[in-house]
Design a protein around this motif. Structure first.
Motif, PDB file in Angstrom:
ATOM      1  N   ARG C  45      41.950  40.899  40.477  1.00  0.00           N
ATOM      2  CA  ARG C  45      41.246  42.128  40.747  1.00  0.00           C
ATOM      3  C   ARG C  45      40.500  42.034  42.223  1.00  0.00           C
ATOM      4  O   ARG C  45      39.563  41.275  42.075  1.00  0.00           O
ATOM      5  CB  ARG C  45      40.576  42.886  39.677  1.00  0.00           C
ATOM      6  N   GLU C 111      44.938  45.291  42.080  1.00  0.00           N
ATOM      7  CA  GLU C 111      44.806  44.682  41.082  1.00  0.00           C
ATOM      8  C   GLU C 111      46.213  43.957  40.696  1.00  0.00           C
ATOM      9  O   GLU C 111      47.297  44.607  41.218  1.00  0.00           O
ATOM     10  CB  GLU C 111      44.743  45.442  39.875  1.00  0.00           C
ATOM     11  N   HIS C 113      48.235  42.730  37.454  1.00  0.00           N
ATOM     12  CA  HIS C 113      48.047  42.408  35.881  1.00  0.00           C
ATOM     13  C   HIS C 113      49.398  41.571  35.556  1.00  0.00           C
ATOM     14  O   HIS C 113      50.362  41.830  36.182  1.00  0.00           O
ATOM     15  CB  HIS C 113      47.814  43.774  35.263  1.00  0.00           C
TER      16      HIS C 113
END
Lengths: 489, 305, 337
Positions: C45, C111, C113
């Motif tokens: 992030r 970000e 993920h």
């Protein structure tokens, strides 16, 4: 936090709580915001199609408010001087009105038509990406079938849309469509009479029914299919290319909120923006220049919209085979190019996932995509098939090639009748060879990226690390592949 | 800059040698095919009985109207209507003499010293009148290099004065007066109507040209009203001809007015992309709209696999 | 016999290509493929600190607003100028697009993920679904009878649901009839009748039936006149071309386009015979030979209409077509050739 930020925070909290008290969707909203999208650019081709569809709906509603599906002949007395006093159908007259008398009418008409062309083009490009990366494999074969259905509907829908205008160009196209319907063995005439409400050009209910299909039935079905398609994608999560940390059982990418949502909305604006720019600045389908349709009129160089171009190529290429036994014409000529050819192409596309499963014995679930070069035979087959269809598509425009380059049209047709079978074979072997060579060389042909990036390690030092998908171990555990100039190891 | 150039030149070839060789062979074959393709007009069209030309009769005198016509044209120009305006060209003995000289050097080898034509090669020019001479010469369609060549618009070989001379000479051999057209007298809506009915099948609805079996149909963006009138009445090359009953003077004026209008059609929608319909529209869809969007998503997304 | 044997061997060879390979296990639980890589976690992030990008986004939003108000102004003032309307609307949307994209890439946190994909097929649950469905049929004994009756009812249901579609379409009756029968006069598109003396060699005429329906497919005719030495009609049609005037349906028997190209040579030895060509797929027909096809995909020749000249000199049909006009279909009347 500043006062402004505090107020915004309060308002947001209030809004969310208001919704939660009534809907209680927090779990779902959280899941949606966390939803991960892999980042490769080619995954957004489907979104281009989706957003063009939205533009189509918006502009289409506007146009439907002004279009009138009447075939009764009227005399034109509107502002376009070249058609004053000319006899035309009510439908054509209403579209002239939209083009010249309704504020922003011509803009919305052109944006709508460009959006339709772009809709099908982006679906085709998306389909090409799907096939070349093997994204149609289980569990996504169902999604793939839904997509193919949407492609078929999109093509039909576009044809119906520009045929509603009843201008000379589209009227000729409808006559050909009528002949293709008639050419279906045994039931062709009944089928054609059913659709047209009688012999061509049809009864007075033909245009209203075509409009019903175009503005209600087909958009509804496409919207339902889009929903199913997206629901499936979400359920299975999007596929991804292999890479650092990317495995079959995970998805690595950008979460929906905030970055991906913004980028996607940006893409929506970009699609709409480009469509409006092109719609205002580049003319499309200037129906006032073609004039109204009458069955006893035609013009040279009439062409369908591009996504029907493959069919006109097939109709022109086909020799004049028409088999008759006694009083029965078993296969009228338009059947080959107008029915059999598209059925065959879509048949191959529909059968592709099943055929691959059968030929490779691979029934596993796949969530990692292949780079095209990783499956040389599949890529070569797909390229050969695509080249076959694309060549037939280009033959459809060969009369303009003749006009520009002065090559005999008859000579071209004879040449292409052979070449459309020979060239795909060459393409197959070429593509397979290129794939294998790319695999061996390990290079990325577009950017010569060797898979090496500069990274700052935990100790603050810069090092060159190999992160290419071909390597075996994750990058952090590897020795650096080189030194950074100006730094000692 | 030079570093980048060196890198470009030295980067590894990712197409293997046999594949490259194959590509070269295929492209070369296709290129040869393009050269070998028959010229329009001679390919595909059936040819009728063909007597071998024996050349113009020898020792012909300047105006030998008693020589028989060896090769009759299949169609001759219609005269203008009884009360229709005609185009008159300058005439004088000097012009005729000049015309005779020009004719003997540039036209007689095919059309015959006595304008009698050559079987299998060129039609007789007797009874054609001023119209065809003016049309073919001012549009540069004649003289033709080869008899079977398609007479397309070209840079005229003769200047206006020489053309007038040839007209003066050839008109002596008979034929109707040349028609003319005045676009300002025409009604453009009527012109579109008549053009669609009689002309658009070959010339395309906004006169951008096209093709038929074995021939190219010219676009009319350079056509002048005089040329239009002459072409309509005579039907040059493979074009049908139209008499004053079918296309009267008002229709002719209107058609001329419409054809001139097609040079700059009412492109209310923006750039007209050559006004030939869906082919350029498809090109714009893929190479402008979709290309811009693919560029956009490449900017948005990642490029590494 | 030899050919047949070769064909069979080719088909057998093809069969080996398409024979299924041995089926590999459908592994949902392939450990090597499973889960996140314990050694390398690509999550990250990055909170950007990019006030210049934020300023750029704000600027772009202002630009979009200017374009947007510009669109309103153009709409009110110019109303129908598509270039200005499209330019301003498009400008606004493109500015918004760039703003969103820059915001999405440079302003908000970036970000990466990792989410796991859950199993789609859960063996236990799938079994339970099958059992639940089957439990619903406990106690039902006459399954065969019910299945048969259900099948019949289902077929009837589908047929009954589909049948009203037939209301949409008329009967095929009259499909062979056209507006042209003996005595119908030929007129032009303004309704003026054609005299036989109007028709000239080398010209092309479109004719419609007098007092008829010009918008019907069977209405349009092509009328031309050829010199006698160029007319070679089959013997039943010798009387169909009075004074060398020939009439053909204008509708191409391939795909129903109007045939509107006519080539008539100025000098036949270098440029071929008179011919009709259809602009859609370039089917070419010879009017001097009864509409015979010489190029193109049409499966039939062009239907010819017999003509006669009445006492006042007008052209009339001497009868109907002897074959169907328009595109071919199952029961199309193909004519003598």
């Amino acid at each position: 936090m500043s006062r402004l930020e505090r107020k915004a925070d309060q308002k947001l909290r209030h809004f969310v709580r208001w919704n939660e008290q009534r809907v209680g969707a927090a779990t779902g909203i959280k899941m949606a915001m966390r939803y991960v999208f892999p980042d490769h650019w080619s995954f957004m081709l489907g979104e281009i199609a989706l957003y063009s569809f939205m533009v189509l709906i918006g502009t289409g509603i506007f146009l439907a408010a002004f279009y009138s599906p009447g075939d009764s002949q009227v005399i034109y007395h509107g502002p376009y001087t070249l058609l004053r006093g000319e006899q035309m159908s009510e439908a054509y007259r209403s579209v002239l009105d939209i083009s010249f008398s309704v504020s922003a009418g011509l803009l919305f008409r052109q944006v709508h038509h460009w959006a339709a062309n772009l809709f099908v083009a982006s679906i085709v490009l998306h389909l090409i990406r799907i096939v070349f990366t093997g994204a149609y494999r289980k569990p996504r074969d169902l999604t793939y079938y839904v997509g193919l259905l949407m492609l078929m509907l999109a093509v039909l829908e576009g044809f119906a849309g520009y045929s509603l205008v009843d201008d000379l160009l589209s009227g000729m196209g409808l006559a050909i469509a009528y002949s293709v319907a008639m050419s279906v063995p045994f039931i062709g005439a009944q089928l054609a009479y059913l659709i047209w409400g009688g012999p061509f050009p049809g009864s007075s209910s033909f245009l209203p029914r075509l409009e019903l299909f175009h503005i209600l039935i087909a958009p509804m079905i496409i919207a339902i299919l889009i929903t199913v398609h997206l629901a499936l994608v979400m359920r299975q999560h999007h596929s991804q290319f292999p890479g650092p940390g990317r495995r079959e059982r995970n998805v690595v990418g950008t979460p929906m909120w905030p970055a991906y949502a913004l980028r996607s909305i940006g893409l929506l604006f970009a699609v709409a923006g480009i469509l409006f720019l092109v719609g205002g600045l580049i003319q499309i389908n200037p129906i006032w220049e073609w004039g109204p349709y009458h069955p006893y009129l035609s013009e040279n160089g009439a062409q369908p919209d591009w996504y029907i171009g493959w069919l006109i190529g097939a109709l022109r290429l086909m020799p004049n085979y028409e088999f008759a036994i006694g009083n029965h014409t078993i296969i009228p000529n338009p059947f080959w190019g107008g029915v059999l050819f598209p059925m065959f192409v879509f048949g191959v596309l529909f059968m592709w996932p099943w055929a691959e499963r059968r030929l490779t014995g691979d029934h596993r679930r796949h969530d990692l995509l292949d780079r095209p070069r990783d499956r040389p035979v599949r890529t070569a087959l797909a390229a050969a098939f695509l080249s076959w269809v694309a060549l037939i598509f280009f033959v459809g425009a060969s009369d303009r090639v003749f006009y520009r380059l002065q090559i005999s049209y008859v000579g071209q047709i004879h040449f292409w009748r052979i070449a459309i079978w020979v060239i795909p074979v060459i393409v197959f072997f070429l593509t397979r060879g290129v794939c294998r060579s790319l695999q061996r060389s390990g290079s990325h042909p577009l950017r010569a990226w060797q898979g090496v990036v500069l990274q700052r390690g935990a100790d603050g030092e810069l090092r060159l690390v190999d992160v290419s998908p071909d390597r075996d171990t994750p990058p952090d555990t590897e020795e650096p592949v080189g030194t950074v100039p100006g730094q000692e190891a | 800059m030079t570093r980048a150039l060196r890198w470009w030149l030295r980067r590894p070839a990712w197409i293997p040698r046999p594949v490259r060789a194959g590509l070269a062979v295929v492209l070369g074959a296709l290129a040869l095919l393009g050269f070998a393709a028959p010229a329009p007009g001679s390919g595909g069209a059936g040819v009728g009985p063909n007597g071998v030309g024996t050349g113009p009769s020898s020792g012909a005198t300047a105006v030998a109207r008693s020589s028989p016509i060896r090769a009759q044209a299949t169609k001759l120009p219609f005269p203008p209507g009884a009360n229709d305006p005609t185009k008159s060209f300058p005439d004088s003995p000097q012009l005729r003499a000049q015309g005779f000289d020009l004719y003997e050097s540039s036209c007689a080898s095919c059309h015959g010293v006595a304008l009698q034509g050559t079987p299998g090669t060129a039609p007789s020019l007797r009874d054609v009148g001023a119209g065809p001479v003016d049309f073919y010469l001012s549009t540069g369609r004649m003289p033709l290099e080869q008899p079977r060549e398609e007479p397309n618009r070209n840079r005229p070989l003769f200047n206006r004065q020489q053309i007038d001379a040839l007209i003066a000479y050839i008109s002596q051999f008979g034929g109707p007066a040349a028609p003319t057209a005045d676009p300002s007298k025409g009604d453009i809506a009527y012109g579109l109507h008549e053009f669609t009915l009689n002309c658009a099948g070959c010339h395309q609805i906004v006169a951008r040209g096209g093709m038929s079996w074995g021939l190219q149909v010219p676009n009319l963006q350079e056509a002048t009203p005089q040329e239009i009138a002459e072409a309509v009445r005579m039907g040059p090359y493979l074009m049908p001809r139209f008499d004053a009953k079918t296309i009267d003077q008002h229709a002719l004026d209107s058609i001329a007015r419409y054809v001139l209008w097609t040079r700059k059609p009412a492109d209310a929608g923006g750039w007209g992309i050559y006004n030939i319909g869906p082919i350029p529209e498809g090109l714009v869809t893929w190479w402008i709209a979709l290309a811009a969007l693919v560029l956009t998503i490449r900017l948005i997304g990642e490029r590494t696999a | 016999m030899n050919f047949l044997a070769r064909l069979v061997s080719i088909l057998l060879a093809l069969r080996t290509v398409f024979r299924a390979r041995p089926r590999q296990p459908e592994d949902e639980d392939d450990a090597a493929q499973n889960g996140a890589d314990a050694e390398y976690d690509p999550s990250e992030r990055e909170v950007p600190n990019n006030p210049s990008a934020e300023r750029l986004v704000a600027l772009l939003l202002i630009v979009a607003a200017v374009f947007g108000f510009g669109f309103l102004a153009v709409y009110i003032i110019l109303q129908t100028n598509a270039q200005w309307l499209g330019g301003t609307m498009g400008g606004m949307l493109v500015a918004l697009a760039v703003a969103c994209i820059i915001a999405g890439k440079k302003v908000v946190p970036q970000e990466t993920h990792v989410e796991s994909r859950d199993r789609l097929l859960k063996e236990e649950e799938a079994e339970q679904v099958v059992e639940m469905i089957e439990e619903g049929g406990q106690g039902v004994s006459r399954r065969g009878l019910l299945a048969g009756a259900g099948g019949v009812a289902g077929a009837a249901f589908v047929a009954a649901a589909a049948a009203p579609v037939a209301s949409l379409g008329p009967r095929l009756g009259g499909i062979h009839k056209t507006q042209w029968h003996r005595g119908v006069r030929l007129v032009d598109d303004q309704g003026r009748p054609y005299l036989a003396s109007d028709i000239e060699i080398g010209s092309m005429y479109t004719a419609l039936p007098e007092h008829g329906e010009p918008e019907h497919l069977d209405a349009g005719l092509l009328v031309v006149k050829l010199p006698p030495d160029k007319i070679h009609l089959p013997s039943p049609r010798q009387s169909w071309a009075p004074q060398g005037i020939l009439a053909y349906s204008k509708i191409c028997p391939h795909a129903a386009c109007a045939i509107s190209l006519y080539r008539y040579p100025t000098f036949q030895p270098t440029s071929g015979p008179p011919a009709f060509t259809c602009p859609c797929h370039y089917s070419t027909f010879l009017p001097g030979e009864g509409g015979r096809l010489v190029f193109g995909p049409a499966g039939r020749s062009l239907p010819q209409l017999p003509l006669m000249v009445d006492s006042a000199g007008y052209l009339r049909a001497a009868g109907g077509f002897h074959e169907d006009i328009g595109p071919s279909w199952w029961n199309v009347h193909r004519g003598e050739s």
